[in-house]
Enzyme design. Sequence first.
Site, PDB file in Angstrom:
ATOM      1  N   LYS A 252      48.509  39.433  43.730  1.00 25.27           N
ATOM      2  CA  LYS A 252      47.162  39.090  42.839  1.00 25.27           C
ATOM      3  C   LYS A 252      46.186  39.644  44.474  1.00 25.27           C
ATOM      4  O   LYS A 252      45.666  40.317  44.910  1.00 25.27           O
ATOM      5  CB  LYS A 252      46.956  38.761  41.972  1.00 25.27           C
ATOM      6  CG  LYS A 252      45.690  38.593  41.753  1.00 25.27           C
ATOM      7  CD  LYS A 252      44.954  38.359  40.401  1.00 25.27           C
ATOM      8  CE  LYS A 252      44.579  36.478  40.801  1.00 25.27           C
ATOM      9  NZ  LYS A 252      44.236  35.943  40.898  1.00 25.27           N
TER      10      LYS A 252
ATOM     11  N   ARG B 126      38.551  32.883  33.665  1.00 21.38           N
ATOM     12  CA  ARG B 126      39.211  32.503  33.150  1.00 21.38           C
ATOM     13  C   ARG B 126      39.455  32.786  31.560  1.00 21.38           C
ATOM     14  O   ARG B 126      41.383  32.376  31.950  1.00 21.38           O
ATOM     15  CB  ARG B 126      40.081  31.016  34.358  1.00 21.38           C
ATOM     16  CG  ARG B 126      40.632  31.637  36.282  1.00 21.38           C
ATOM     17  CD  ARG B 126      40.920  30.428  35.759  1.00 21.38           C
ATOM     18  NE  ARG B 126      42.293  29.907  37.546  1.00 21.38           N
ATOM     19  CZ  ARG B 126      42.307  30.344  38.510  1.00 21.38           C
ATOM     20  NH1 ARG B 126      41.006  31.089  38.831  1.00 21.38           N
ATOM     21  NH2 ARG B 126      43.031  30.333  39.012  1.00 21.38           N
TER      22      ARG B 126
ATOM     23  N   ARG C 180      58.844  30.628  48.139  1.00 19.71           N
ATOM     24  CA  ARG C 180      57.995  30.605  49.428  1.00 19.71           C
ATOM     25  C   ARG C 180      57.542  29.365  50.241  1.00 19.71           C
ATOM     26  O   ARG C 180      57.980  28.666  51.414  1.00 19.71           O
ATOM     27  CB  ARG C 180      56.327  31.249  49.140  1.00 19.71           C
ATOM     28  CG  ARG C 180      55.247  30.083  48.445  1.00 19.71           C
ATOM     29  CD  ARG C 180      54.270  31.336  48.025  1.00 19.71           C
ATOM     30  NE  ARG C 180      54.466  30.479  46.867  1.00 19.71           N
ATOM     31  CZ  ARG C 180      52.559  30.570  46.268  1.00 19.71           C
ATOM     32  NH1 ARG C 180      51.843  31.863  46.443  1.00 19.71           N
ATOM     33  NH2 ARG C 180      51.759  30.169  45.117  1.00 19.71           N
TER      34      ARG C 180
ATOM     35  N   ARG D 275      51.581  25.735  36.274  1.00 21.27           N
ATOM     36  CA  ARG D 275      50.643  25.846  36.436  1.00 21.27           C
ATOM     37  C   ARG D 275      51.074  27.637  35.380  1.00 21.27           C
ATOM     38  O   ARG D 275      49.770  28.235  34.870  1.00 21.27           O
ATOM     39  CB  ARG D 275      49.875  27.005  38.679  1.00 21.27           C
ATOM     40  CG  ARG D 275      50.519  25.263  38.809  1.00 21.27           C
ATOM     41  CD  ARG D 275      48.985  25.832  39.905  1.00 21.27           C
ATOM     42  NE  ARG D 275      50.162  26.666  40.800  1.00 21.27           N
ATOM     43  CZ  ARG D 275      51.011  26.082  41.693  1.00 21.27           C
ATOM     44  NH1 ARG D 275      51.160  25.195  42.248  1.00 21.27           N
ATOM     45  NH2 ARG D 275      52.152  26.728  42.578  1.00 21.27           N
TER      46      ARG D 275
HETATM   47  P1  AMP Z   1      43.209  30.273  42.260  1.00 22.86           P
HETATM   48  O1  AMP Z   1      42.916  30.208  44.187  1.00 22.86           O
HETATM   49  O2  AMP Z   1      42.253  31.352  41.565  1.00 22.86           O
HETATM   50  O3  AMP Z   1      44.401  29.462  42.046  1.00 22.86           O
HETATM   51  O4  AMP Z   1      42.077  28.360  42.028  1.00 22.86           O
HETATM   52  C1  AMP Z   1      42.219  27.756  42.337  1.00 22.86           C
HETATM   53  C2  AMP Z   1      41.706  26.514  42.088  1.00 22.86           C
HETATM   54  O5  AMP Z   1      40.434  26.717  41.534  1.00 22.86           O
HETATM   55  C3  AMP Z   1      42.000  26.516  40.225  1.00 22.86           C
HETATM   56  O6  AMP Z   1      43.482  26.087  40.169  1.00 22.86           O
HETATM   57  C4  AMP Z   1      41.473  26.214  39.993  1.00 22.86           C
HETATM   58  O7  AMP Z   1      41.307  24.546  39.903  1.00 22.86           O
HETATM   59  C5  AMP Z   1      39.640  26.556  40.163  1.00 22.86           C
HETATM   60  N1  AMP Z   1      39.100  27.525  40.295  1.00 22.86           N
HETATM   61  C6  AMP Z   1      39.582  29.083  40.321  1.00 22.86           C
HETATM   62  N2  AMP Z   1      39.022  30.300  40.060  1.00 22.86           N
HETATM   63  C7  AMP Z   1      38.411  29.428  38.935  1.00 22.86           C
HETATM   64  C8  AMP Z   1      37.300  29.836  37.236  1.00 22.86           C
HETATM   65  N3  AMP Z   1      36.857  30.773  37.244  1.00 22.86           N
HETATM   66  N4  AMP Z   1      37.179  28.909  36.432  1.00 22.86           N
HETATM   67  C9  AMP Z   1      37.810  27.096  36.343  1.00 22.86           C
HETATM   68  N5  AMP Z   1      38.091  26.508  37.926  1.00 22.86           N
HETATM   69  C10 AMP Z   1      39.248  27.827  39.098  1.00 22.86           C
END
Ligand code: AMP
Length: 190
Positions: free
Chosen positions: A16, A92, A131, A144
């Site tokens: 993604k 999310r 990875r 996750r």
């Molecule tokens: P990501 O890089 O999208 O996997 O985001 C890393 C971390 O940021 C996630 O595991 C969440 O803790 C937090 N996070 C990112 N986007 C959101 C969202 N839309 N709502 C809540 N937490 C978020």
Amino acid sequence: MAAIRMVILGRQGSGKGTQSLRLADRYGCVHVSTGDVLRAAVAEGTDLGRQAQEVMDAGGLVGDDIMNGIVGERLAKDDIVHQGVLLDGFPRTPEQATALEHILGELGQELTVAVNLDVPVAEVTQRMMARGRSDDTEDAIARRLGLYEELTAPLLEWFAQRDLLVTVDGLGEESEVFARLEEAIDARMS
Ligand code: AMP
């Protein structure tokens, strides 16, 4: 060409992030990754960063109020108003999706499409194991992915009910997947 406003959904390890960069370039829109925004806040040690860090470290989700505030502010900025946006990591939850609908409505805008980049659990697990990152233990990956399934399944349904959802097969070469994404998105724009 009208500015595009899209959301990309996909499991961790689905490619993604890489595809988002290519898509933002292709459609001339601004790529907003909420994970990147939060990581930058943590690195800068801002109030937001301090609030977010603990939640992120625990693999949880930052609160909807905080997230909706961040996205609301960002989407109202001139660059995005004019060029459009690719949202990566937001929404999310269905609650965040409802907030997004409201934010866009206030700006007199609509979502063009929500793309679901689909790569099966077994495949993303294998990619993440390969990875070899320190947070990529089999248990952590399973946790996750479990959280993703739990929260995102209702979100897919939310977009599908509004006829905004397009699912694209994320298996194969990067450029092959990109071509599929382009085709699916172009079909929605015409
Ligand atoms: P990501 O890089 O999208 O996997 O985001 C890393 C971390 O940021 C996630 O595991 C969440 O803790 C937090 N996070 C990112 N986007 C959101 C969202 N839309 N709502 C809540 N937490 C978020």
